[in-house]
Design an enzyme around this catalytic site. Structure first.
Site, short mmCIF file in Angstrom:
data_model
loop_
_atom_site.label_atom_id
_atom_site.label_comp_id
_atom_site.label_asym_id
_atom_site.label_seq_id
_atom_site.Cartn_x
_atom_site.Cartn_y
_atom_site.Cartn_z
N HIS A 146 0.83 -1.20 0.00
CA HIS A 146 0.00 0.00 0.00
C HIS A 146 0.87 1.26 0.00
O HIS A 146 1.55 1.55 0.97
CB HIS A 146 -0.90 -0.02 1.24
CG HIS A 146 -1.86 1.10 1.31
ND1 HIS A 146 -1.83 2.04 2.32
CD2 HIS A 146 -2.91 1.44 0.52
CE1 HIS A 146 -2.82 2.90 2.14
NE2 HIS A 146 -3.49 2.55 1.06
N HIS A 202 -0.67 10.42 -3.02
CA HIS A 202 -1.97 9.92 -2.58
C HIS A 202 -3.07 10.91 -2.89
O HIS A 202 -4.21 10.54 -3.19
CB HIS A 202 -1.96 9.63 -1.08
CG HIS A 202 -3.27 9.13 -0.57
ND1 HIS A 202 -4.10 9.86 0.24
CD2 HIS A 202 -3.92 7.96 -0.79
CE1 HIS A 202 -5.19 9.17 0.51
NE2 HIS A 202 -5.10 8.01 -0.10
#
Length: 372
Positions: free
Chosen positions: A51, A93
């Site tokens: 992740h 992100h």
């Protein structure tokens, strides 16, 4: 063994980045070796997806985080992608840069700070679409949650913002040196927002992936999104596997078009069947699979996984993290939110519920658990 210093780690990552232009130049040309790794064989189960890279150890979305994840045995690394003003795909992100870069320390960019609506939310900060790639390359990454991960913060200021092509070059290089299949699990961020700015990312993304030899359903690539319409657009542009992400409320593109479609509706048996017409998998928040009870402990599994499997969809939930701050109450160890808890027990509960893969900040933990 002595604890590595910030300077030592910085030098290691710098050395890796200096080698990339040399090794990456040769790696894409060796298609015979690459083909042996991409032969369509069954993927490991559970699939271990790093992740934002090994973001539990190194600031997220940096070549250092991706390289470490690969060395720890991750099957896929996850770059979240946003657009620059000059149309380049870079890994962050969010398009707001203040939380994950040192942009606030650059006086030459002070006038770029502004407030705007992003996906229906008012945000103040610095935004990727206001910077060229050359300008972004003058910034350095910082740890997003330094209070939880102070060790990561030791690398603040050491690592650049990578482009998608740089990430691909890293993967191709390390795939040959590691002699195993390493995949890309790409997320398109704020698709509707960027399309409104004339910076639609779907075609540039597919063009970059296809140019690098990633094409077809057996290629080691997934493309994921919280929106719906951009995945349907991508399904017409490529045969690469697509994944519908699930959050709370409504997908933003559905809000914009006035649709009443919600994630809750999409999570029903009928909703999952509809998703299977354009996607190969689903990426739900963990709570869709095992919600927590009033005390913050894991409850009983829902029908999400069996319903998704009945629709022919893979299930890859997010996000497993080792720190107490992110774990169910009964799996925490110690009093500090930054202390490590029993993330292995958390993972096992979801494996028992039938998941096919998982997003994790500490990929070495999931790799070790799978080997057991």
């Amino acid at each position: 063994m002595a604890r590595p210093t910030r300077a030592t780690l910085s030098h290691w990552f710098t050395a890796c980045s200096l080698l990339l232009p040399i090794t990456a130049f040769a790696a894409p040309a060796d298609m015979s070796s690459e083909a042996k790794l991409h032969d369509g064989r069954a993927e490991p189960r559970p699939l271990v997806i790093a992740h934002r890279g090994a973001s539990g150890y190194v600031p997220e979305h940096t070549l250092g985080a991706y390289a470490l994840a690969i060395l720890q045995g991750a099957d896929y690394i996850e770059p979240d992608l946003v657009m620059t003003r000059d149309g380049e795909l870079v890994a962050r992100h969010d398009n707001e840069l203040g939380l994950t870069t040192d942009v606030s320390q650059h006086p030459e960019f002070a006038d770029r700070k502004r407030t705007q609506m992003v996906d229906g939310v008012s945000l103040t900060g610095w935004f990727s679409e206001d910077f060229t790639l050359a300008e972004l390359k003058t910034l350095r990454a910082i740890e997003r949650i330094p209070a939880i991960r102070p060790g990561n913060a030791r690398l603040d200021g050491s690592l650049e913002i990578p482009t998608l092509q740089e990430i691909i070059d890293l993967v191709k290089t390390m795939q040959l040196s590691e002699r195993r299949r390493i995949g890309l699990y790409v997320e398109t961020k704020h698709s509707t927002h960027f399309r409104k700015l004339g910076l639609a990312m779907e075609k540039p993304l597919v063009r970059t992936l296809h140019r690098n030899g990633y094409a077809g359903r057996h290629a080691p690539v997934y493309i994921q999104s919280f929106e719906v319409d951009n995945l349907k657009t991508l399904s017409r542009l490529t045969q690469l596997r697509l994944v519908q992400l699930f959050g709370g409320g409504q997908p933003y593109d559905q809000q914009v078009r006035g649709s009443d479609l919600t994630y809750a509706q999409m999570a029903t048996a009928e909703g999952l069947k509809a998703i299977s017409r354009y996607a190969a998998g689903v990426g739900p928040d963990k709570s869709y699979i095992i919600p927590r009870d009033a005390n913050g402990n894991l409850g009983e599994p829902t029908d999400f996984v069996p319903d998704a499997h009945a629709a022919g969809l893979k299930v890859h939930p997010y996000t497993f993290r080792a720190e107490n701050a992110f774990l169910p109450t009964s799996l925490r160890n110690g009093d500090s939110p930054a202390d490590r808890g029993d993330v292995e027990a958390d993972i096992r509960a979801y494996l028992d519920a039938g998941i096919d893969g998982l997003f994790i900040d500490q990929p070495d933990i999931a790799v070790k658990l799978r080997a057991q």
